[in-house]
Write an enzyme that holds these catalytic residues in place. Sequence first.
Site, PDB file in Angstrom:
ATOM      1  N   GLU A  33       0.735  -1.193   0.070  1.00 45.69           N
ATOM      2  CA  GLU A  33       0.043  -0.145   0.028  1.00 45.69           C
ATOM      3  C   GLU A  33       0.827   1.275  -0.073  1.00 45.69           C
ATOM      4  O   GLU A  33       0.587   2.285  -0.584  1.00 45.69           O
ATOM      5  CB  GLU A  33      -0.989  -0.084   1.238  1.00 45.69           C
ATOM      6  CG  GLU A  33      -2.082  -1.052   1.217  1.00 45.69           C
ATOM      7  CD  GLU A  33      -2.983  -1.059   0.058  1.00 45.69           C
ATOM      8  OE1 GLU A  33      -2.907   0.236  -0.752  1.00 45.69           O
ATOM      9  OE2 GLU A  33      -3.581  -1.891  -0.362  1.00 45.69           O
ATOM     10  N   TYR A 116      -6.688   5.961   4.049  1.00 44.47           N
ATOM     11  CA  TYR A 116      -6.845   4.880   2.946  1.00 44.47           C
ATOM     12  C   TYR A 116      -6.147   3.618   3.336  1.00 44.47           C
ATOM     13  O   TYR A 116      -6.601   2.454   3.339  1.00 44.47           O
ATOM     14  CB  TYR A 116      -6.462   5.465   1.533  1.00 44.47           C
ATOM     15  CG  TYR A 116      -6.311   4.320   0.757  1.00 44.47           C
ATOM     16  CD1 TYR A 116      -7.030   3.753   0.051  1.00 44.47           C
ATOM     17  CD2 TYR A 116      -4.806   3.931   0.426  1.00 44.47           C
ATOM     18  CE1 TYR A 116      -6.883   2.509  -0.930  1.00 44.47           C
ATOM     19  CE2 TYR A 116      -4.697   3.089  -0.629  1.00 44.47           C
ATOM     20  CZ  TYR A 116      -5.637   2.392  -1.243  1.00 44.47           C
ATOM     21  OH  TYR A 116      -5.335   1.308  -2.078  1.00 44.47           O
ATOM     22  N   ASP A 134      -9.960   5.929  -2.251  1.00 43.79           N
ATOM     23  CA  ASP A 134      -8.806   6.562  -3.002  1.00 43.79           C
ATOM     24  C   ASP A 134      -9.141   7.056  -4.308  1.00 43.79           C
ATOM     25  O   ASP A 134     -10.522   7.293  -4.513  1.00 43.79           O
ATOM     26  CB  ASP A 134      -7.466   5.463  -3.315  1.00 43.79           C
ATOM     27  CG  ASP A 134      -7.969   4.303  -4.423  1.00 43.79           C
ATOM     28  OD1 ASP A 134      -9.353   4.133  -4.605  1.00 43.79           O
ATOM     29  OD2 ASP A 134      -7.138   3.677  -4.695  1.00 43.79           O
TER      30      ASP A 134
END
Length: 346
Positions: A33, A116, A134
């Site tokens: 991520e 997020y 996102d």
Amino acid sequence: MTFSKTLTDWYSVNKRQLPWRQTTNPYYIWLSEIILQQTQIKQGLPYYEDFVTTFPTVFDLASANEAEVLKLWQGLGYYSRARNLHFAAKYVVNELGGIFPNTYKDLLKLKGVGDYTASAIASICYNEISAVVDGNVYRLLSRYFGIYTAINSSKGAKEFKALAQELIDKKDPATFNQAVMEFGAIQCKPKSPDCSVCPFNKSCYAFGKGVINELPVKIKAAKVSKKYFNFLVFLTPNQTTVLEQRQGKGIWQNLYQFPLIESEKALNHKQLQLELESFEVLQGKTFEVSLYNKEEIIHKLSHQHLYTRFWIVEVDANIDGAISVFDVEDFPVPILIGNFIADFNF
């Protein structure tokens, strides 16, 4: 069929096989991520593979020095992500005994982890019902529901988060979150999406109204500034050169570069020669200057464009603190410098 069911059915058929989708290990999910923030998968995937090979556990990453981490990150840009990644790894190891936080709320305490990323890790690794939002999610929701609130406004952030939280599959938040991100990435693309094969085309507001290109709405960013960078590539008789580490909180913090003259406009040969006469390392030495790249290299960052020239400065004597030209490739440098090094071939 509900929105979430349609989405997850599409995902089961169309999802890409990616290494971080084969695990629920929070370290690997976190790595993926952070790497994929502001980075496309095709660019980020080799970096992810290098990181998990070089630092297979959070303990390995925490024990590395910053230069190692920055060198491995070289070329990805937004280097604060790498510094935050390293800082958070040390925090997890030193303060949490190597155990990642297991809730959205506690994940937010990790440096570099925002809404997020915390939602992604919490849902994928711990099945917490926390919706991800996102760019891909903004695009899908704004088009499907016809939302004109600017996605880069505080009102928009709250509105889209609340909507995503309402839509998320409460029984399987991990799959829903991965599906909504994947759908925005490969189906509801920013430009020219193929709406003819979209499972939502009969109920999508933007498709029905013909306003696909109008959504999502985004407030225009501030005007991009121009800067002029003149990098000095010193070459001495004993095959050494000079690299400096960037200090402060600006771009490329802690990365290395050739000595830099920053100017308000492009410098010509005579102007640069005058600037060099005041350089302490050149006092008492004879030197010759030549321009390496005849055309300025325009390096575009999110908030500024760097108009760059590399000047070769051949010096008749050695310089204190210089390094071997053969060691230059070992230092973490911005991609702009890295490209020059590869092209110049010391």
